[in-house]
Design a protein around this motif. Structure first.
Motif, mmCIF file in Angstrom:
data_model
loop_
_atom_site.group_PDB
_atom_site.id
_atom_site.type_symbol
_atom_site.label_atom_id
_atom_site.label_comp_id
_atom_site.label_asym_id
_atom_site.label_seq_id
_atom_site.Cartn_x
_atom_site.Cartn_y
_atom_site.Cartn_z
ATOM 1 N N ASP A 44 33.108 40.834 38.296
ATOM 2 C CA ASP A 44 34.092 41.731 38.888
ATOM 3 C C ASP A 44 35.466 41.491 38.248
ATOM 4 O OD1 ASP A 44 35.262 43.524 40.580
ATOM 5 O OD2 ASP A 44 34.676 42.518 42.436
ATOM 6 N N ASP A 45 36.001 42.493 37.608
ATOM 7 C CA ASP A 45 37.366 42.431 37.051
ATOM 8 C C ASP A 45 37.525 41.443 35.890
ATOM 9 O OD1 ASP A 45 37.855 44.119 39.200
ATOM 10 O OD2 ASP A 45 39.392 42.861 40.135
ATOM 11 N N CYS A 84 35.979 49.659 40.337
ATOM 12 C CA CYS A 84 34.650 49.150 40.693
ATOM 13 C C CYS A 84 33.644 50.203 41.118
ATOM 14 C CB CYS A 84 34.870 48.142 41.809
ATOM 15 S SG CYS A 84 33.390 47.597 42.600
ATOM 16 N N LYS A 137 28.192 41.557 45.164
ATOM 17 C CA LYS A 137 29.064 42.660 45.583
ATOM 18 C C LYS A 137 28.350 44.007 45.493
ATOM 19 C CE LYS A 137 33.427 44.898 44.415
ATOM 20 N NZ LYS A 137 34.667 44.797 43.636
ATOM 21 N N HIS A 280 37.380 38.774 41.301
ATOM 22 C CA HIS A 280 38.165 39.682 42.136
ATOM 23 C C HIS A 280 39.034 38.892 43.124
ATOM 24 C CE1 HIS A 280 38.999 43.049 44.878
ATOM 25 N NE2 HIS A 280 38.580 43.849 43.902
ATOM 26 N N ASP A 332 32.604 45.034 35.654
ATOM 27 C CA ASP A 332 32.693 46.409 36.177
ATOM 28 C C ASP A 332 33.942 47.165 35.755
ATOM 29 O OD1 ASP A 332 34.491 44.949 37.756
ATOM 30 O OD2 ASP A 332 33.966 46.016 39.590
ATOM 31 N N ASN A 333 34.949 46.437 35.331
ATOM 32 C CA ASN A 333 36.181 47.091 34.850
ATOM 33 C C ASN A 333 37.042 46.025 34.194
ATOM 34 O OD1 ASN A 333 36.623 47.149 38.269
ATOM 35 N ND2 ASN A 333 38.065 45.939 37.084
ATOM 36 N N LYS A 362 42.518 46.925 34.304
ATOM 37 C CA LYS A 362 42.011 47.617 35.501
ATOM 38 C C LYS A 362 42.999 48.720 35.892
ATOM 39 C CE LYS A 362 40.480 46.481 40.207
ATOM 40 N NZ LYS A 362 40.268 45.370 41.160
HETATM 41 CA CA CA Z 1 36.130 45.404 39.861
#
Ligand code: CA
Ligand code: NG6
Length: 515
Positions: A44-45, A84, A137, A280, A332-333, A362
Motif C-alpha cells: 500500500d502506497d 487505492c 487490506k 499506509h 497499489d499507487n 499518490k
Molecule cells: Ca494505497
C-alpha cells in the motif's frame, strides 16, 4: 542500478538446492503439469523508489531484493490509478475503474463494488481449481449498503471468488478498526456490539479532535474523528473493544494468516492475494522495526513490509513450494510522505526519493502516481536477475493469470485486461501497446509518449504537498527523453496530441478493449 553483491551470492547458493529439490520432486512423480501456486503481495502506497532493488539506499529490503534477484524486475509497470480503491478494483476485475462513477476512495461502510457472479481475478482462478484467499487490506466495499457489523457481512470477498478472507475492511485510518474473517468481525464480543457512522459521533464516543492529549500520533490533516488506540481515524465507531486491532501487531497477524493459508492449502494449487497494510498511514510498525531506518515510521514500515515478504518466502521454502510458486510483488499507487499524520516522514526523508526519478506521487497523474515496483519470480519459468522495460499494467493480471491457468474468459469478463503472460515471464519485451493512468484526469502512454487530459482542480495538493499534474491545458511528454515530465510539448506537437487524444477517446467510448 547495481544489485547488492549479497543477493547474487544468495541466489547462486540457491541453485544447488533448487536442482536437488527438483530431482526429489521428479522422483516422487507429482501429478502431471500441476498449475503453479500464485502469491500476489500487494503493498500500500509503496513508491517506485521506496525499496532497495529499485534504488533506495536509506532503507534496505533484502527479502524483496532477493525475490527480484531470483526473478524479473519491471521498470515500466503501472498501477491503474494513483489511489487505492480504483487500482484494486481494476486489479480484481480487469476493468478500468474510471468506467464506473463509484470507484473513488471508499469509506469503510461502502457497499461492495463487485457483484457476485462478475468475472474476477480470484473467481477465474477458483474456476481453474485454485484455492483462493485474500489476507490484508480490502477497500472495495462490503455488503449492500447497510452493514450489520455484528452479523454476517455479505456480500464480500467470499462471494466474488475467495474461499477464505481475512481483511482490513477499508484502510488503517478508516473505521471500523477490526478484522473481518470470512463474513464475521474477528474476536467480536456479542455483548459489545459495533456501530459505525461516517456522519456523526456516537454519544459518549472519544473523538480525536476533542482529546488531543490522548493521541499517540498527532494528525496533520483530517483524521480527527474516532480515537482508537491513541490514533485519530476517519469515521466514527463505538463498541467492539475485544475486536479492535492493535496497529503495531497488524504485520504479525496478517503474516500468520498468510502463512497458515499456505500451510493449509499446500497440497493443491492456491492463490494468495496478500494485501499488506504497510506503508499506509497511520504508520505504526512493530517495536522490532522501530529505528530500523533513519527515516522514522515511514522508513521503518518499509522494513516491516520487507520482513512480511521474507516470512512468506520462508514459508514457501519450508514447505518445498518455492519452485512451483509464482510470487509477485507490486503496490497499489505511488508514494506519499505526509498523508495526514505527524509521523516525521517529511522531516526524516533526507535524500530518499520515494518515487525514484518520477514526478508526483499518490494522488498525481504524473508517473510517480502509478509507476510502481513489480517483481515476479517463478523458478524455472522466469530467468533470474532479469530486468524488463516492457510496459505493464496491473489491469492485465486477470487475463494474464487466466492464460496461465488455462482459463478462457467470458466475452464480457475482464473487459480491459490483456494477456501479458509472455511479458510477465520475461519471454517478450514488447509489453502492452498503451497504458491508461488515472488520477483526477486520465493519461495515456504509447511508444514513450504520454498525453495527460486537461484536468480541473489544484496543481498542488497542499495537504500532502503532491504535484497533482492537473492542468487546464493538455500536456504531452516524451518520457524517453524526459521521464520527469518537465517539458510539456503539447503546443509544439499538436498532431501527436490529437493522435493520443483520439486513442484515449476510443478507449473511453468502448466497453471492452480486450483483444
Ligand atoms: Ca494505497
Ligand atoms: C485520504 C486520506 C489519506 C488516505 C487516503 C486513502 C485524509 C485527509 N486523507 O482521504 O490519509 O487514507 O484517503 O489512501 O483523510 S488509499 O491508499 O487507500 O487510497
Amino acid at each position: 542500478m547495481n544489485r547488492p553483491q549479497i543477493n547474487r551470492r544468495q541466489f547462486l547458493g540457491g541453485i544447488g538446492a533448487a536442482a536437488l529439490s527438483q530431482a526429489a520432486l521428479l522422483a516422487q512423480r507429482p501429478p502431471a503439469r500441476r498449475l503453479p501456486n500464485i502469491v500476489l503481495i500487494y503493498a500500500d502506497d509503496v513508491g517506485y523508489g521506496d525499496i532497495s532493488c529499485y534504488g533506495a539506499t536509506r532503507v534496505h529490503t533484502p527479502n524483496l531484493d532477493k525475490l527480484a534477484g531470483g526473478g524479473i524486475r519491471f521498470t515500466n509497470a503501472h498501477a491503474s490509478s494513483a489511489t487505492c480503491t480504483p487500482s484494486r478494483y481494476s486489479l480484481m476485475t480487469g476493468q478500468y475503474a474510471w468506467r464506473r462513477k463509484d470507484t473513488h476512495i471508499l469509506p469503510g461502510d461502502a457497499p461492495l463494488l463487485m457483484r457476485p457472479g462478475q468475472t474476477t481475478l480470484p473467481s477465474v482462478l477458483q474456476h481453474a481449481g485454485y484455492r483462493t484467499a485474500v489476507v490484508g487490506k480490502w477497500h472495495l466495499g462490503l455488503g449492500n449498503g447497510n452493514i450489520d457489523w455484528n452479523g454476517h457481512i455479505q456480500p464480500g470477498p467470499n462471494e466474488i471468488g475467495f474461499d477464505y478472507s481475512f481483511i482490513i475492511p477499508a484502510t488503517l485510518d478508516r473505521v471500523p478498526c477490526v478484522f473481518v474473517e470470512n463474513d464475521r468481525v474477528a474476536n467480536l464480543d456479542p455483548k459489545d456490539p459495533i456501530r459505525v457512522s461516517y456522519r456523526q459521533p456516537f454519544p459518549g464516543e472519544l473523538v480525536a479532535r476533542e482529546h488531543p492529549e490522548l493521541l499517540r500520533m498527532k494528525y496533520s490533516h483530517g483524521h480527527d474523528q474516532a480515537l482508537i488506540n491513541g490514533v485519530g481515524r476517519i469515521g466514527y465507531m463505538m463498541g467492539g473493544k475485544s475486536a479492535l486491532w492493535v496497529d503495531e501487531d497488524i504485520s504479525t497477524t496478517l503474516t500468520r494468516k498468510a502463512d497458515a493459508f499456505i500451510e493449509h492449502e499446500k497440497a493443491r494449487p492456491f492463490f494468495l492475494y496478500f494485501a499488506a497494510h504497510d506503508i499506509h498511514v497511520p504508520r505504526m510498525p512493530n517495536q522490532r522495526f522501530v529505528g530500523a531506518t533513519p527515516m522514522g515510521p515511514r522508513g521503518d514500515a518499509i522494513a516491516e513490509l520487507d520482513w512480511m515478504v521474507g516470512q512468506v518466502l520462508e514459508t514457501l521454502d519450508r514447505n518445498g513450494l518455492t519452485n512451483n510458486t509464482l510470487v509477485m510483488f507490486s503496490s497499489d499507487n505511488g508514494p506519499v510522505v505526509d498523508d495526514g499524520y505527524q509521523d516525521q516522514a517529511v522531516e526524516k526523508l533526507g535524500d530518499h526519493k520515494p518515487a525514484g526519478i518520477y514526478r508526483g506521487g499518490k494522488y498525481s497523474i504524473f508517473d510517480g502516481g502509478t509507476r510502481v515496483p513489480w517483481i515476479a519470480r517463478w523458478p524455472g519459468h522466469i530467468k533470474p536477475d532479469g530486468i524488463s522495460d516492457a510496459m505493464m499494467s496491473q489491469v492485465d493480471l486477470t487475463a494474464t493469470l487466466a492464460a496461465l491457468s488455462g482459463q478462457k474468459l467470458p466475452d464480457d469478463g475482464a473487459p480491459d485486461s490483456f494477456n501479458e503472460l509472455r511479458t510477465l515471464l520475461g519471454e517478450s519485451s514488447t509489453g502492452r501497446p498503451y497504458v491508461v493512468e488515472q488520477s483526477g484526469p486520465l493519461a495515456i502512454i504509447q511508444d514513450g509518449w504520454k498525453y495527460i487530459e486537461p484536468g480541473r482542480g489544484p496543481k498542488i495538493n497542499r495537504a500532502t504537498n503532491t504535484e497533482t499534474g492537473n492542468d487546464p491545458q493538455p500536456q504531452l511528454y516524451d518520457l524517453r527523453k524526459d521521464p520527469h515530465e518537465r517539458n510539456n510539448l503539447a503546443a509544439q506537437d499538436s498532431s501527436r496530441v490529437a493522435q493520443l487524444r483520439s486513442l484515449l477517446d476510443k478507449v473511453k467510448s468502448e466497453t471492452r478493449t480486450r483483444p
